[in-house]
Design an enzyme around this catalytic site. Structure first.
Site, PDB file in Angstrom:
ATOM      1  CB  CYS A   1      -0.974  -0.031   1.159  1.00 11.54           C
ATOM      2  SG  CYS A   1      -2.028  -1.493   1.054  1.00 11.54           S
TER       3      CYS A   1
ATOM      4  CG  HIS B   1      -1.865   4.627   5.326  1.00 11.19           C
ATOM      5  ND1 HIS B   1      -1.862   4.557   3.953  1.00 11.19           N
ATOM      6  CD2 HIS B   1      -1.990   3.346   5.760  1.00 11.19           C
ATOM      7  CE1 HIS B   1      -1.991   3.299   3.579  1.00 11.19           C
ATOM      8  NE2 HIS B   1      -2.069   2.542   4.647  1.00 11.19           N
TER       9      HIS B   1
ATOM     10  CD  GLU C   1      -1.615   7.628   9.506  1.00 16.83           C
ATOM     11  OE1 GLU C   1      -2.586   6.885   9.312  1.00 16.83           O
ATOM     12  OE2 GLU C   1      -1.199   8.455   8.663  1.00 16.83           O
TER      13      GLU C   1
ATOM     14  CE  LYS D   1      -5.900   4.639   2.480  1.00 18.88           C
ATOM     15  NZ  LYS D   1      -4.896   5.699   2.602  1.00 18.88           N
TER      16      LYS D   1
ATOM     17  CG  HIS E   1      -6.422   1.142   1.549  1.00 20.31           C
ATOM     18  ND1 HIS E   1      -5.469   1.794   0.779  1.00 20.31           N
ATOM     19  CD2 HIS E   1      -5.722   0.447   2.483  1.00 20.31           C
ATOM     20  CE1 HIS E   1      -4.265   1.486   1.219  1.00 20.31           C
ATOM     21  NE2 HIS E   1      -4.393   0.667   2.252  1.00 20.31           N
TER      22      HIS E   1
ATOM     23  CG  PHE F   1      -0.098  -5.789   4.517  1.00 19.78           C
ATOM     24  CD1 PHE F   1      -0.719  -5.079   5.514  1.00 19.78           C
ATOM     25  CD2 PHE F   1      -0.822  -6.758   3.855  1.00 19.78           C
ATOM     26  CE1 PHE F   1      -2.035  -5.320   5.859  1.00 19.78           C
ATOM     27  CE2 PHE F   1      -2.144  -7.008   4.181  1.00 19.78           C
ATOM     28  CZ  PHE F   1      -2.751  -6.292   5.180  1.00 19.78           C
TER      29      PHE F   1
END
Lengths: 343, 413, 85
Positions: free
Chosen positions: B158, B302, B313, B332, B337, B397
């Protein structure tokens, strides 16, 4: 500009793992698909570390640890990884279950382990490395792109050490699928192999240093005049001429379409230079130029080109000091990497 | 400090629509692109997603591609966004530009569709060679004839697009490219939807980043690119176009003033509770830009809507900014996403924010968790004083974390 | 119950690739996560799949399932009470 030194390498491949025995005593294969000679990973990896890992990740961890150990590097500034298809066994496992059994009761582990960046992040996790971490996946120039990233960061003084990795595995279903397309058919002793290699790079020579990387270039769909010009620029900015080169390593693999591009281009670009190969020993896969890089580095370290690497027997076997590794990806991406024994 | 890397063009396609104008309009109106599944064939039709509201056939028609040409949805969306960015930057056909492209599952949309055919017959073989990530970039590049002279595909889940933008900047700084089209593209696949479903991080309702009652992500798709070049290269190019009478004096859209890539090195899929990787990414991005935390006016987080990401985060944001946290929102809730493309979409959104001096809202936020160190923007807002520096976070990830920092191009530059 | 506990141990060894363990080495009363077997969040997801696949028990909340996955004994009790196959 800062130079880059190849400090160590560790491979698991069709040749004897973690060894340079292929220089004098290569394993020779028949057949068009060869699996790597695996180690007993239980001797290297704790059960809890390895339990969810497929063979690609186990190889990746062992190669990374070994390359760092050999270079006496504990914590690299950057981990940069190349892979054409990533952990394709896991991808295949998840895809197969989803297609055949439907979209329920799928296991998370194969999905989690299928993304390309699992490789470099597993290495980072293994050594708790918070540094730069990236992955390149650009067909047969995946490794070349990863190397260029490292090279740029060395040149800019951003990093002092890097761990560079190249990995691709074979898998039963995808291997059979790839068989449907021409570029994965090999003759004359060529075969599909697997890649697993880690190399430690640094900005200072050490007693362990294999060789020095001078520079490189990659270009997409160049015409012959563009390729000639780019080669000229590459040599000039490193104070070299074509006469300083001792040999050109090319990625001939037994596929006529692939090989003819090399022969046609080298005839124009490097007339009269000895041609050498490496894929007859290690096979073909997307990231195999990473193994080519290691083969050239080993030849420069030992100052010799074993006869079995040379394409024409009449070529003189003299001391080698400067070599070009020339790689192309289906005649689209072309890359040239310049290595020397300077320290 | 070296050369300044400027953004001279942007292009975007997402659930919010085609192009920067419709994207900005949707952001201003607070209108989400997330809806029920329309194009993806799946058993999990109940998950809300941020699909691009075009079929592949419609996209091929728009692009002038013959309907029987082998293609992937990822590459088609990429071509549309690339075309807008190249036109926006006034790149002509006789120039040469590099492509740095972020992709994760590449042609998986076709591979999952034709998988059984691949195994049993030869009817779909032309899709085999376009399965991998690199092939998608080649298809995008080849759509523009001879324009692209260098390609690289970056695959860090991502954060792929954000890392591609960073890689593009490094190529230019090192003199290996004059201009780079950088960003990412990714379509929704059954593979991804099911993968995230096995991790139990898909929300059955519209995602609620940072909210106390958040339940995960809505998968999105799209493509977004920026054209990067040095300020000098931009000015020279612009001067030549003025001389040729084809253009007026232009200003770059923004400056890419900082970037950093780090690794959380905590767990394969989970982010660390203290957000170490995210903390380092933001901190180092500030350092490369020679800026202080107090210089940042807005963070495009994010903020995926998973418990884990948003906790990690926000802990990292708190560590970097202390008690002076700038305005924060995750977009998002607008786009879903978009995995590999997310960093590209959010880069374009960050640049639109700078250009229009407008901070988009964090949709669907209603209940603040006790431990959240900030309250995200619940409504879109004009910034006063005007936005100067915007931080965009992209985390993947494996802990592949990247922060990009965009700054306003000064009137006096 | 003992039969179910043994079966569950075998299934967990297989699904979670704990190939160096035998069923007798696993204490059915020991915690599965962090301590004891040292399992993590991905293992919990695998166990959720196992519960549905093998026993027809559908767990929809990953966090809640941790209560059920306290130990093999707790898991076995829950299965005995709720199994649909």
């Amino acid at each position: 500009m800062n130079k880059v030194y190849i400090q160590s390498a560790a491979h698991i491949s069709a040749q004897k793992p973690l060894s340079e025995e292929w220089m004098d005593n290569p394993v020779v294969y028949e057949g068009d698909s060869v699996k790597s000679i695996d180690l007993n990973y239980k001797e290297y990896l704790a059960p809890n570390v390895a339990r969810r890992m497929g063979k690609l990740l186990k190889r990746a961890l062992v190669c990374a640890r070994m390359a760092m150990k050999r270079a006496k590097v504990e914590m690299p500034d950057a981990i940069i990884t190349a892979t054409g298809l990533g952990c394709i066994e896991n991808t295949e496992h998840f895809l197969d279950a989803m297609t055949r059994e439907g979209e329920t009761l799928l296991n998370p582990t194969p999905f989690m382990q299928s993304t390309h960046n699992t490789i470099g992040s597993s290495i980072a996790l293994d050594i708790k490395c918070h540094g730069y971490n990236s992955h390149y996946s650009q067909k047969h120039t995946s490794f070349d792109c990863a190397l260029q990233d490292a090279f740029i960061q060395f040149q800019n003084g951003k990093i002092q050490t890097a761990l560079l990795n190249a990995h691709d595995e074979s898998s039963s279903v995808f291997d059979s699928i790839l068989q449907h397309i021409d570029c994965w058919h090999f003759e004359n002793g060529g075969f599909k192999g697997e890649t697993a290699i880690s190399m430690a790079l640094g900005n200072q020579p050490t007693p362990e240093t294999l060789c020095r990387m001078e520079d490189m270039m990659i270009c997409y769909r160049p015409t012959m005049p563009v390729l000639q010009k780019e080669l000229q620029k590459l040599l000039e900015r490193n104070g070299l001429t074509i006469h300083d080169l001792d040999a050109v390593f090319i990625g001939v693999n037994g596929n006529a379409e692939n090989d003819n591009v090399y022969y046609a281009c080298t005839e124009t670009l490097f007339p009269n230079l000895p041609l050498a190969r490496y894929k007859h020993l290690f096979g073909e896969h997307f990231t195999m130029s990473g193994i080519g890089f290691y083969v050239v580095a080993t030849c420069l370290q030992q100052g010799r080109l074993p006869e079995h690497l040379l394409l024409a027997k009449e070529n003189p076997a003299k001391q080698v000091k400067c070599i070009v590794l020339y790689n192309h990806s289906e005649n689209r991406d072309h890359s040239m990497i310049l290595l020397s024994n300077k320290k | 400090m070296g050369q300044r890397i400027v953004v001279s063009g942007i292009g975007i396609v997402s659930a919010l629509g085609l192009g920067k104008e419709s994207t900005f309009r949707a952001l201003c109106e607070g209108k989400s692109g997330i809806s029920s599944i329309q194009y993806l064939q799946t058993e999990h039709a109940h998950f809300p997603v941020g699909e691009v509201k075009l079929s592949n056939a419609e996209m091929m028609d728009m692009l002038g591609i013959k309907s029987d040409t082998p293609h992937t949805r990822t590459s088609l969306m990429g071509m549309i966004a690339a075309q807008e960015a190249l036109e926006d930057a006034h790149i002509s056909q006789n120039e040469r530009i590099a492509l740095a492209n972020g992709i994760t599952v590449g042609g998986m949309d076709k591979t999952e569709q034709y998988y059984l055919d691949f195994l049993s017959n030869h009817s779909c073989d032309e899709y085999i060679a376009i399965h991998d990530c690199g092939a998608c970039s080649e298809m995008i590049a080849d759509h523009f004839g001879e324009l692209f002279n260098q390609l690289q595909t970056i695959s860090t889940a991502c954060s792929s697009a954000a890392n591609a933008i960073m890689a593009g900047a490094m190529l230019i700084k090192n003199g290996r490219a004059d201009m780079v089209l950088a960003g990412g593209t990714e379509c929704i696949t059954k593979f991804h939807l099911n993968g995230f479903n096995t991790l139990m991080i898909l929300d059955n309702e519209p995602c609620k980043p940072f909210d106390a009652n958040r339940h995960g992500i809505n998968l999105g798709e799209g493509a977004a690119y920026v054209v990067l070049e040095t300020k000098e290269h931009f000015l020279t190019r612009n001067a030549e176009l003025i001389l040729a009478g084809s253009q007026q004096k232009l200003k770059p859209l923004a400056v890419l003033s900082g970037y950093a890539n780090t690794c959380d090195a905590f767990h394969q899929t989970a982010s660390s509770p203290d957000g170490e990787g995210a903390y380092r990414a933001m901190k180092q991005a500030l350092e490369t830009a020679h800026l202080q935390p107090s210089d940042i006016d807005y963070i495009n987080a994010h903020g995926t809507g998973t418990n884990n990401n948003d906790n990690s985060e926000s802990a990292a944001i708190s560590r970097v900014f202390g008690d002076k946290i700038p305005a924060v929102s995750s977009t998002k809730g607008f786009t879903g996403h978009a995995t590999s493309a997310a960093g590209g979409l959010e880069t374009v959104i960050s640049i639109l924010a700078l250009q229009h001096n407008f901070m988009p809202p964090n949709l669907n936020f209603s209940t603040k968790p006790d431990d959240l160190p900030f309250t995200p923007l619940t409504a879109g807002r004009q910034a006063s004083p005007p936005l100067q520096h915007v931080l965009s976070n992209s985390f993947g990830f494996g802990g592949n974390n990247t922060s990009l920092l965009f700054s306003k191009y000064g009137d006096d530059e | 119950m003992n039969e179910l506990i043994l079966k569950l141990k075998e299934e967990i060894i297989e699904v979670l690739n704990l190939e160096d363990l035998t069923p007798d080495e696993i204490d059915e009363n020991a915690p599965l996560f962090i301590e004891g077997l040292g399992l993590d969040s991905i293992d919990a997801l695998e166990l959720i799949v196992l519960m549905e696949k093998n026993y027809g028990i559908k767990l929809t909340d990953a966090a809640q399932s941790r209560d059920i996955f306290q130990s093999i004994k707790v898991m076995a009790d829950y299965i005995a009470a709720n199994r649909t196959k």
